[in-house]
Design a protein around this motif. Structure first.
Motif, PDB file in Angstrom:
ATOM      1  N   ASN A 158       3.481  -4.664  12.421  1.00 22.86           N
ATOM      2  CA  ASN A 158       3.602  -3.859  11.208  1.00 22.86           C
ATOM      3  C   ASN A 158       3.339  -4.706   9.964  1.00 22.86           C
ATOM      4  O   ASN A 158       2.679  -4.260   9.025  1.00 22.86           O
ATOM      5  CB  ASN A 158       4.986  -3.228  11.137  1.00 22.86           C
ATOM      6  N   ALA A 161      -0.411  -5.160   9.818  1.00 22.61           N
ATOM      7  CA  ALA A 161      -1.079  -3.912   9.433  1.00 22.61           C
ATOM      8  C   ALA A 161      -0.955  -3.690   7.933  1.00 22.61           C
ATOM      9  O   ALA A 161      -1.913  -3.297   7.258  1.00 22.61           O
ATOM     10  CB  ALA A 161      -0.497  -2.721  10.194  1.00 22.61           C
ATOM     11  N   THR A 162       0.232  -3.977   7.394  1.00 21.81           N
ATOM     12  CA  THR A 162       0.468  -3.775   5.966  1.00 21.81           C
ATOM     13  C   THR A 162      -0.378  -4.725   5.130  1.00 21.81           C
ATOM     14  O   THR A 162      -1.050  -4.310   4.176  1.00 21.81           O
ATOM     15  CB  THR A 162       1.961  -3.997   5.653  1.00 21.81           C
ATOM     16  N   TYR A 164      -3.064  -6.459   6.113  1.00 25.28           N
ATOM     17  CA  TYR A 164      -4.483  -6.189   6.354  1.00 25.28           C
ATOM     18  C   TYR A 164      -4.953  -4.925   5.624  1.00 25.28           C
ATOM     19  O   TYR A 164      -6.034  -4.905   5.035  1.00 25.28           O
ATOM     20  CB  TYR A 164      -4.748  -6.040   7.860  1.00 25.28           C
ATOM     21  N   GLY A 165      -4.121  -3.887   5.659  1.00 23.54           N
ATOM     22  CA  GLY A 165      -4.479  -2.640   4.985  1.00 23.54           C
ATOM     23  C   GLY A 165      -4.681  -2.848   3.499  1.00 23.54           C
ATOM     24  O   GLY A 165      -5.685  -2.404   2.931  1.00 23.54           O
ATOM     25  N   LEU A 166      -3.755  -3.550   2.867  1.00 15.37           N
ATOM     26  CA  LEU A 166      -3.884  -3.790   1.427  1.00 15.37           C
ATOM     27  C   LEU A 166      -5.134  -4.605   1.115  1.00 15.37           C
ATOM     28  O   LEU A 166      -5.906  -4.254   0.209  1.00 15.37           O
ATOM     29  CB  LEU A 166      -2.640  -4.513   0.894  1.00 15.37           C
ATOM     30  N   LEU A 169      -8.287  -2.494   1.445  1.00 19.50           N
ATOM     31  CA  LEU A 169      -8.463  -1.536   0.360  1.00 19.50           C
ATOM     32  C   LEU A 169      -8.850  -2.246  -0.934  1.00 19.50           C
ATOM     33  O   LEU A 169      -9.680  -1.754  -1.700  1.00 19.50           O
ATOM     34  CB  LEU A 169      -7.189  -0.715   0.179  1.00 19.50           C
ATOM     35  N   GLN A 174     -10.884   0.250  -3.198  1.00 20.88           N
ATOM     36  CA  GLN A 174     -10.200   1.522  -2.953  1.00 20.88           C
ATOM     37  C   GLN A 174      -8.826   1.581  -3.616  1.00 20.88           C
ATOM     38  O   GLN A 174      -8.048   2.494  -3.318  1.00 20.88           O
ATOM     39  CB  GLN A 174     -10.027   1.738  -1.446  1.00 20.88           C
TER      40      GLN A 174
ATOM     41  N   ALA B 111     -13.274   3.286   5.123  1.00 22.30           N
ATOM     42  CA  ALA B 111     -13.319   1.827   5.271  1.00 22.30           C
ATOM     43  C   ALA B 111     -14.092   1.132   4.154  1.00 22.30           C
ATOM     44  O   ALA B 111     -14.310  -0.069   4.207  1.00 22.30           O
ATOM     45  CB  ALA B 111     -13.902   1.441   6.625  1.00 22.30           C
ATOM     46  N   ASN B 158       0.996   1.715  -1.239  1.00 20.39           N
ATOM     47  CA  ASN B 158       1.555   0.939  -0.133  1.00 20.39           C
ATOM     48  C   ASN B 158       1.658   1.777   1.137  1.00 20.39           C
ATOM     49  O   ASN B 158       1.363   1.304   2.239  1.00 20.39           O
ATOM     50  CB  ASN B 158       2.932   0.402  -0.521  1.00 20.39           C
ATOM     51  N   TRP B 160      -0.314   4.247   1.950  1.00 17.72           N
ATOM     52  CA  TRP B 160      -1.673   4.407   2.463  1.00 17.72           C
ATOM     53  C   TRP B 160      -2.167   3.104   3.118  1.00 17.72           C
ATOM     54  O   TRP B 160      -2.767   3.124   4.192  1.00 17.72           O
ATOM     55  CB  TRP B 160      -2.614   4.860   1.357  1.00 17.72           C
ATOM     56  N   ALA B 161      -1.880   1.972   2.484  1.00 11.66           N
ATOM     57  CA  ALA B 161      -2.295   0.689   3.064  1.00 11.66           C
ATOM     58  C   ALA B 161      -1.661   0.495   4.435  1.00 11.66           C
ATOM     59  O   ALA B 161      -2.321   0.037   5.382  1.00 11.66           O
ATOM     60  CB  ALA B 161      -1.914  -0.458   2.134  1.00 11.66           C
ATOM     61  N   THR B 162      -0.400   0.860   4.562  1.00 15.15           N
ATOM     62  CA  THR B 162       0.298   0.691   5.830  1.00 15.15           C
ATOM     63  C   THR B 162      -0.299   1.584   6.914  1.00 15.15           C
ATOM     64  O   THR B 162      -0.593   1.133   8.029  1.00 15.15           O
ATOM     65  CB  THR B 162       1.795   1.022   5.648  1.00 15.15           C
ATOM     66  N   TYR B 164      -3.280   3.130   6.873  1.00 15.83           N
ATOM     67  CA  TYR B 164      -4.671   2.754   7.093  1.00 15.83           C
ATOM     68  C   TYR B 164      -4.789   1.471   7.920  1.00 15.83           C
ATOM     69  O   TYR B 164      -5.611   1.378   8.830  1.00 15.83           O
ATOM     70  CB  TYR B 164      -5.396   2.576   5.753  1.00 15.83           C
ATOM     71  N   GLY B 165      -3.955   0.504   7.610  1.00 13.10           N
ATOM     72  CA  GLY B 165      -3.984  -0.754   8.346  1.00 13.10           C
ATOM     73  C   GLY B 165      -3.705  -0.544   9.830  1.00 13.10           C
ATOM     74  O   GLY B 165      -4.438  -1.052  10.681  1.00 13.10           O
ATOM     75  N   LEU B 166      -2.674   0.215  10.126  1.00 12.96           N
ATOM     76  CA  LEU B 166      -2.346   0.462  11.533  1.00 12.96           C
ATOM     77  C   LEU B 166      -3.479   1.186  12.242  1.00 12.96           C
ATOM     78  O   LEU B 166      -3.892   0.808  13.347  1.00 12.96           O
ATOM     79  CB  LEU B 166      -1.056   1.278  11.641  1.00 12.96           C
ATOM     80  N   SER B 168      -6.668   1.280  11.510  1.00 15.12           N
ATOM     81  CA  SER B 168      -7.825   0.396  11.662  1.00 15.12           C
ATOM     82  C   SER B 168      -7.636  -0.562  12.821  1.00 15.12           C
ATOM     83  O   SER B 168      -8.558  -0.785  13.614  1.00 15.12           O
ATOM     84  CB  SER B 168      -8.055  -0.404  10.381  1.00 15.12           C
ATOM     85  N   LEU B 169      -6.434  -1.129  12.930  1.00 20.81           N
ATOM     86  CA  LEU B 169      -6.179  -2.081  14.003  1.00 20.81           C
ATOM     87  C   LEU B 169      -6.177  -1.381  15.358  1.00 20.81           C
ATOM     88  O   LEU B 169      -6.687  -1.923  16.345  1.00 20.81           O
ATOM     89  CB  LEU B 169      -4.855  -2.809  13.746  1.00 20.81           C
ATOM     90  N   GLN B 174      -7.192  -4.000  18.133  1.00 17.76           N
ATOM     91  CA  GLN B 174      -6.543  -5.216  17.662  1.00 17.76           C
ATOM     92  C   GLN B 174      -5.034  -5.172  17.842  1.00 17.76           C
ATOM     93  O   GLN B 174      -4.323  -6.019  17.305  1.00 17.76           O
ATOM     94  CB  GLN B 174      -6.857  -5.442  16.177  1.00 17.76           C
ATOM     95  N   SER B 192       6.449   2.057  11.450  1.00 13.66           N
ATOM     96  CA  SER B 192       5.970   1.562  10.156  1.00 13.66           C
ATOM     97  C   SER B 192       6.596   2.347   9.017  1.00 13.66           C
ATOM     98  O   SER B 192       7.092   1.762   8.050  1.00 13.66           O
ATOM     99  CB  SER B 192       4.448   1.679  10.062  1.00 13.66           C
TER     100      SER B 192
END
Lengths: 205, 205
Positions: A158, A161-162, A164-166, A169, A174, B111, B158, B160-162, B164-166, B168-169, B174, B192
């Motif tokens: 987690n 993911a957090t 990496y997501g930031l 973006l 984004q 992405a 935050n 959305w980043a969380t 989106y990150g999950l 994507s992985l 991953q 999450s």
DNA sequence: ACCTGAACACCGTTCAAGT
DNA sequence: ACCTGAACACCGTTCAAGT
């Protein structure tokens, strides 16, 4: 001593290095085997003596990226041996810096661009080594009460993911300019960490 | 009535639709203007009457993806008008389903694959509309004590980043199989969310 | 206004041939 | 073992020409 006609011993690494350079100067869309070959001073079919196909070169470059961050993270943990909070912050910021300084190498390294990642064992090995580093960091943070108790691999996942997501973006433009006007990328990252930890993280240095 | 020779009135949308189909069947690496044109039954240069270049077609497809999720999210908020917790969970799961069911359309949509996103105003407009939806959701969750007080755009970012990150992985393979053996994608997502909210979210339906 | 076909500069990949 | 050059099937993009 016969160094005139590119029997320079290590074309393989020269190609990887050329790939990293192309990523830095022209971006991931411009990364082609032919361009990399030309930059290394060999014919367009020479790379096939060292890489099965373009995917294999990408895997080798991604492995390089993982090695880079592995060294950076390892150094950080040694630098603040008794301060897991600081380790957490600096580790996350190391990823952020990587993403902002070398966006295209970061993408190749972490964005899962490979069709069949499992076909590249040395890359898989490096991704696991980096994930283990993250898990160890989580365990130290749990002992310090920064993260709640729970499966450390789940929390590490987690956390990654957090972060990496930031970064993704931010890279892709984004994130709304209204936010970027008020917060630096580093502050956005610290806010994210803050929201997933038990203990408050100061927003400023 | 002269429908024999592809004056079929709406080649532009036919090309977008063809693009979505190529993404679903062959993936983002196989998306080419020439293939899309062939699938729509026109010559390889016909698309240039409707799109400035390949980037413009990608932008149109991404806009389509944003529209799809916009409708889905809007429907969810109407479905549970008095239950922000449920709205949060179902919204996040709608994104997750999108990412797992149509991975390549999801990538094109979210992405940040476009070099100059700002050159495509209708896409920018849709991304903003979706972000506003997320912010409104955050505000409702704050009122219910699910999120702490604070700038709603920062929290939405935050969130959305969380998510989106999950996604994507998960898409890129991953996430360690050790985790996937113990938790479903939905459970990983709920974990999450749980870690960033003030109130516990039940892991099961 | 909308579409075609030839043309150009690029790709990834293969393969016979050279050292 | 390592590299070259021609060849093939693909790209994105442009442009003169057709309706």
């Amino acid at each position: 001593m016969k160094n005139n006609t590119y029997h320079h011993g290590d074309l393989k690494n020269a190609l990887i290095q050329a790939g990293v350079e192309v990523l830095a100067s022209e971006g991931v869309n411009a990364l082609s085997l032919r361009k990399v070959a030309k930059r290394a001073g060999v014919s367009h079919s020479a790379p096939y003596a060292h890489f099965a196909d373009k995917q294999a070169l990408i895997a080798a470059i991604a492995t390089e990226g993982h090695l880079y961050i592995f060294d950076a993270i390892t150094a950080i943990s040694g630098q603040y041996p008794e301060d897991p909070m600081r380790q957490l912050i600096e580790t996350a910021c190391a990823y952020l810096r990587f993403g902002l300084d070398e966006p295209d190498l970061f993408k190749i390294t972490f964005a899962g661009m490979l069709e069949h990642e499992r076909d590249h064992p040395s890359l898989v090995e490096m991704t696991q080594k980096n994930f283990i580093l993250l898990r160890q960091l989580v365990v130290r943070c749990q002992a310090a009460g920064i993260f709640a108790t729970g499966p450390d691999d789940l929390i590490a996942q987690n956390l990654w993911a957090t972060v990496y997501g930031l970064i993704s973006l931010l890279q892709g433009g984004q994130v709304s300019s209204a936010l970027l006007d008020r917060f630096s990328p580093r502050q956005l990252l610290l806010f994210s960490l803050n929201q997933m930890t038990q203990i408050d993280i100061p927003f400023e240095e």
